[in-house]
Design an enzyme around this catalytic site. Sequence first.
Site, PDB file in Angstrom:
ATOM      1  CG  HIS A  21      -0.570  -1.548  -2.728  1.00  0.00           C
ATOM      2  ND1 HIS A  21       0.626  -1.718  -3.488  1.00  0.00           N
ATOM      3  CD2 HIS A  21      -0.838  -0.272  -2.475  1.00  0.00           C
ATOM      4  CE1 HIS A  21       1.213  -0.315  -3.825  1.00  0.00           C
ATOM      5  NE2 HIS A  21       0.283   0.619  -3.160  1.00  0.00           N
TER       6      HIS A  21
ATOM      7  CG  HIS B 147       2.586  -5.322  -6.020  1.00  0.00           C
ATOM      8  ND1 HIS B 147       2.878  -5.624  -4.873  1.00  0.00           N
ATOM      9  CD2 HIS B 147       1.802  -4.495  -6.201  1.00  0.00           C
ATOM     10  CE1 HIS B 147       2.275  -4.514  -4.057  1.00  0.00           C
ATOM     11  NE2 HIS B 147       1.618  -4.110  -4.620  1.00  0.00           N
TER      12      HIS B 147
ATOM     13  CB  CYS C 179       1.927  -7.509  -2.249  1.00  0.00           C
ATOM     14  SG  CYS C 179       2.678  -8.618  -3.323  1.00  0.00           S
TER      15      CYS C 179
END
Length: 157
Positions: A133, A121, A71
Amino acid sequence: MSAPINPSVLLSRVSATVALATAALAGTIVAPGLAQQASASPVSIRALKIATAKQGSPYRWGATGPYSFDCSGLTSYAFRKAGHRLPRTAAAQYYRTRHIPAGARRPGDLVFFHYGGYVYHVGVYAGHNKILHAPKTGTRVRLERIWTRHVWYGRVR
Protein backbone atom coordinates in the site's frame (compact mmCIF):
# COMPACT_ATOMS: atom_id res chain seq x y z
CA MET A 1 4.72 -58.17 -15.70
CA SER A 2 3.93 -54.84 -13.99
CA ALA A 3 0.64 -53.96 -12.32
CA PRO A 4 -1.84 -51.89 -14.37
CA ILE A 5 -1.72 -48.15 -13.75
CA ASN A 6 -4.82 -46.55 -12.34
CA PRO A 7 -5.90 -43.78 -14.80
CA SER A 8 -6.68 -41.40 -11.91
CA VAL A 9 -3.16 -41.78 -10.51
CA LEU A 10 -1.63 -41.25 -13.95
CA LEU A 11 -3.74 -38.14 -14.53
CA SER A 12 -2.79 -36.62 -11.17
CA ARG A 13 0.91 -37.29 -11.86
CA VAL A 14 0.66 -35.66 -15.29
CA SER A 15 -1.21 -32.69 -13.79
CA ALA A 16 1.43 -32.25 -11.10
CA THR A 17 4.22 -32.42 -13.69
CA VAL A 18 2.50 -29.82 -15.89
CA ALA A 19 1.93 -27.52 -12.89
CA LEU A 20 5.59 -27.78 -11.81
CA ALA A 21 6.84 -27.15 -15.34
CA THR A 22 4.53 -24.14 -15.71
CA ALA A 23 5.74 -22.70 -12.40
CA ALA A 24 9.37 -23.22 -13.41
CA LEU A 25 8.85 -21.49 -16.74
CA ALA A 26 6.90 -18.61 -15.17
CA GLY A 27 9.84 -17.56 -13.02
CA THR A 28 10.07 -16.54 -9.42
CA ILE A 29 7.50 -14.34 -7.76
CA VAL A 30 9.00 -11.87 -5.30
CA ALA A 31 5.94 -10.98 -3.20
CA PRO A 32 5.22 -13.12 -0.14
CA GLY A 33 2.10 -15.25 -0.22
CA LEU A 34 2.07 -15.66 -3.96
CA ALA A 35 2.37 -19.42 -3.91
CA GLN A 36 0.50 -20.96 -6.81
CA GLN A 37 -3.19 -20.80 -5.96
CA ALA A 38 -5.53 -22.41 -8.41
CA SER A 39 -8.45 -20.23 -7.32
CA ALA A 40 -6.66 -16.86 -7.38
CA SER A 41 -7.77 -14.57 -10.20
CA PRO A 42 -5.08 -14.08 -12.85
CA VAL A 43 -5.93 -10.35 -12.97
CA SER A 44 -5.53 -10.04 -9.19
CA ILE A 45 -2.20 -11.88 -9.21
CA ARG A 46 -0.96 -9.64 -12.06
CA ALA A 47 -2.13 -6.56 -10.13
CA LEU A 48 -0.22 -7.75 -7.04
CA LYS A 49 2.94 -8.22 -9.13
CA ILE A 50 2.53 -4.71 -10.57
CA ALA A 51 2.00 -3.19 -7.11
CA THR A 52 5.05 -5.11 -5.85
CA ALA A 53 7.15 -3.57 -8.62
CA LYS A 54 6.10 -0.10 -7.37
CA GLN A 55 7.57 -0.58 -3.88
CA GLY A 56 9.63 2.46 -2.96
CA SER A 57 7.55 4.88 -5.04
CA PRO A 58 6.70 8.01 -3.03
CA TYR A 59 3.24 8.72 -1.65
CA ARG A 60 1.56 11.78 -3.10
CA TRP A 61 -2.05 12.66 -2.37
CA GLY A 62 -4.20 12.20 -5.48
CA ALA A 63 -1.41 10.54 -7.49
CA THR A 64 -2.26 7.61 -9.76
CA GLY A 65 1.24 6.69 -10.98
CA PRO A 66 3.35 5.67 -12.61
CA TYR A 67 5.98 7.31 -10.34
CA SER A 68 4.00 8.30 -7.23
CA PHE A 69 0.73 7.13 -5.69
CA ASP A 70 -1.85 7.57 -3.01
CA CYS A 71 -3.54 4.42 -1.68
CA SER A 72 -6.38 4.10 -4.18
CA GLY A 73 -4.14 5.46 -6.92
CA LEU A 74 -1.84 2.45 -6.42
CA THR A 75 -4.66 -0.09 -6.50
CA SER A 76 -6.37 1.49 -9.50
CA TYR A 77 -3.02 1.71 -11.33
CA ALA A 78 -2.10 -1.92 -10.59
CA PHE A 79 -5.47 -3.29 -11.69
CA ARG A 80 -5.63 -1.07 -14.78
CA LYS A 81 -2.20 -2.33 -15.89
CA ALA A 82 -3.41 -5.89 -15.18
CA GLY A 83 -6.41 -5.34 -17.46
CA HIS A 84 -9.26 -4.33 -15.12
CA ARG A 85 -10.50 -0.82 -14.39
CA LEU A 86 -11.36 0.20 -10.84
CA PRO A 87 -12.95 3.46 -9.66
CA ARG A 88 -10.62 6.14 -8.30
CA THR A 89 -11.38 6.23 -4.55
CA ALA A 90 -11.05 3.57 -1.85
CA ALA A 91 -14.76 3.73 -1.00
CA ALA A 92 -15.83 3.42 -4.65
CA GLN A 93 -13.43 0.48 -5.09
CA TYR A 94 -14.99 -1.22 -2.07
CA TYR A 95 -18.44 -0.99 -3.62
CA ARG A 96 -17.14 -2.34 -6.93
CA THR A 97 -15.72 -5.55 -5.38
CA ARG A 98 -17.30 -8.77 -4.18
CA HIS A 99 -17.11 -8.63 -0.39
CA ILE A 100 -15.47 -11.67 1.20
CA PRO A 101 -14.68 -12.82 4.76
CA ALA A 102 -11.13 -12.66 6.09
CA GLY A 103 -10.87 -16.44 5.94
CA ALA A 104 -11.43 -16.39 2.18
CA ARG A 105 -8.88 -13.67 1.33
CA ARG A 106 -6.19 -14.47 -1.22
CA PRO A 107 -3.17 -12.61 -2.57
CA GLY A 108 -4.40 -9.95 -4.97
CA ASP A 109 -7.64 -9.24 -3.08
CA LEU A 110 -8.16 -5.70 -1.85
CA VAL A 111 -8.00 -4.77 1.84
CA PHE A 112 -10.20 -1.87 2.90
CA PHE A 113 -9.59 -0.05 6.17
CA HIS A 114 -12.69 1.45 7.70
CA TYR A 115 -13.98 3.43 10.61
CA GLY A 116 -17.60 2.44 11.13
CA GLY A 117 -19.11 2.48 7.67
CA TYR A 118 -16.51 4.86 6.21
CA VAL A 119 -13.75 3.32 4.04
CA TYR A 120 -10.63 5.50 4.31
CA HIS A 121 -7.73 3.36 2.99
CA VAL A 122 -7.04 0.48 0.59
CA GLY A 123 -4.15 -1.85 -0.22
CA VAL A 124 -3.50 -5.08 -2.11
CA TYR A 125 -3.41 -8.23 0.01
CA ALA A 126 -0.01 -9.94 -0.36
CA GLY A 127 -0.57 -12.99 1.85
CA HIS A 128 0.61 -13.75 5.38
CA ASN A 129 -1.49 -10.90 6.81
CA LYS A 130 0.48 -8.30 4.79
CA ILE A 131 -0.52 -5.66 2.28
CA LEU A 132 1.18 -3.56 -0.36
CA HIS A 133 0.00 0.00 0.00
CA ALA A 134 0.83 3.69 -0.21
CA PRO A 135 0.39 4.66 3.47
CA LYS A 136 0.49 8.47 3.84
CA THR A 137 2.39 11.66 3.09
CA GLY A 138 6.11 11.27 3.72
CA THR A 139 6.15 7.51 3.11
CA ARG A 140 6.70 5.21 0.15
CA VAL A 141 4.79 2.26 -1.28
CA ARG A 142 5.66 -0.65 0.96
CA LEU A 143 4.80 -4.10 2.20
CA GLU A 144 3.42 -3.99 5.72
CA ARG A 145 1.61 -6.15 8.25
CA ILE A 146 -2.11 -5.38 8.58
CA TRP A 147 -2.20 -3.48 11.87
CA THR A 148 -5.89 -3.55 12.74
CA ARG A 149 -8.95 -5.77 12.65
CA HIS A 150 -11.01 -2.89 11.24
CA VAL A 151 -10.67 -4.12 7.67
CA TRP A 152 -12.96 -5.51 5.03
CA TYR A 153 -11.87 -7.58 2.05
CA GLY A 154 -13.00 -7.31 -1.54
CA ARG A 155 -12.34 -9.47 -4.57
CA VAL A 156 -12.17 -7.84 -7.97
CA ARG A 157 -14.74 -9.46 -10.24
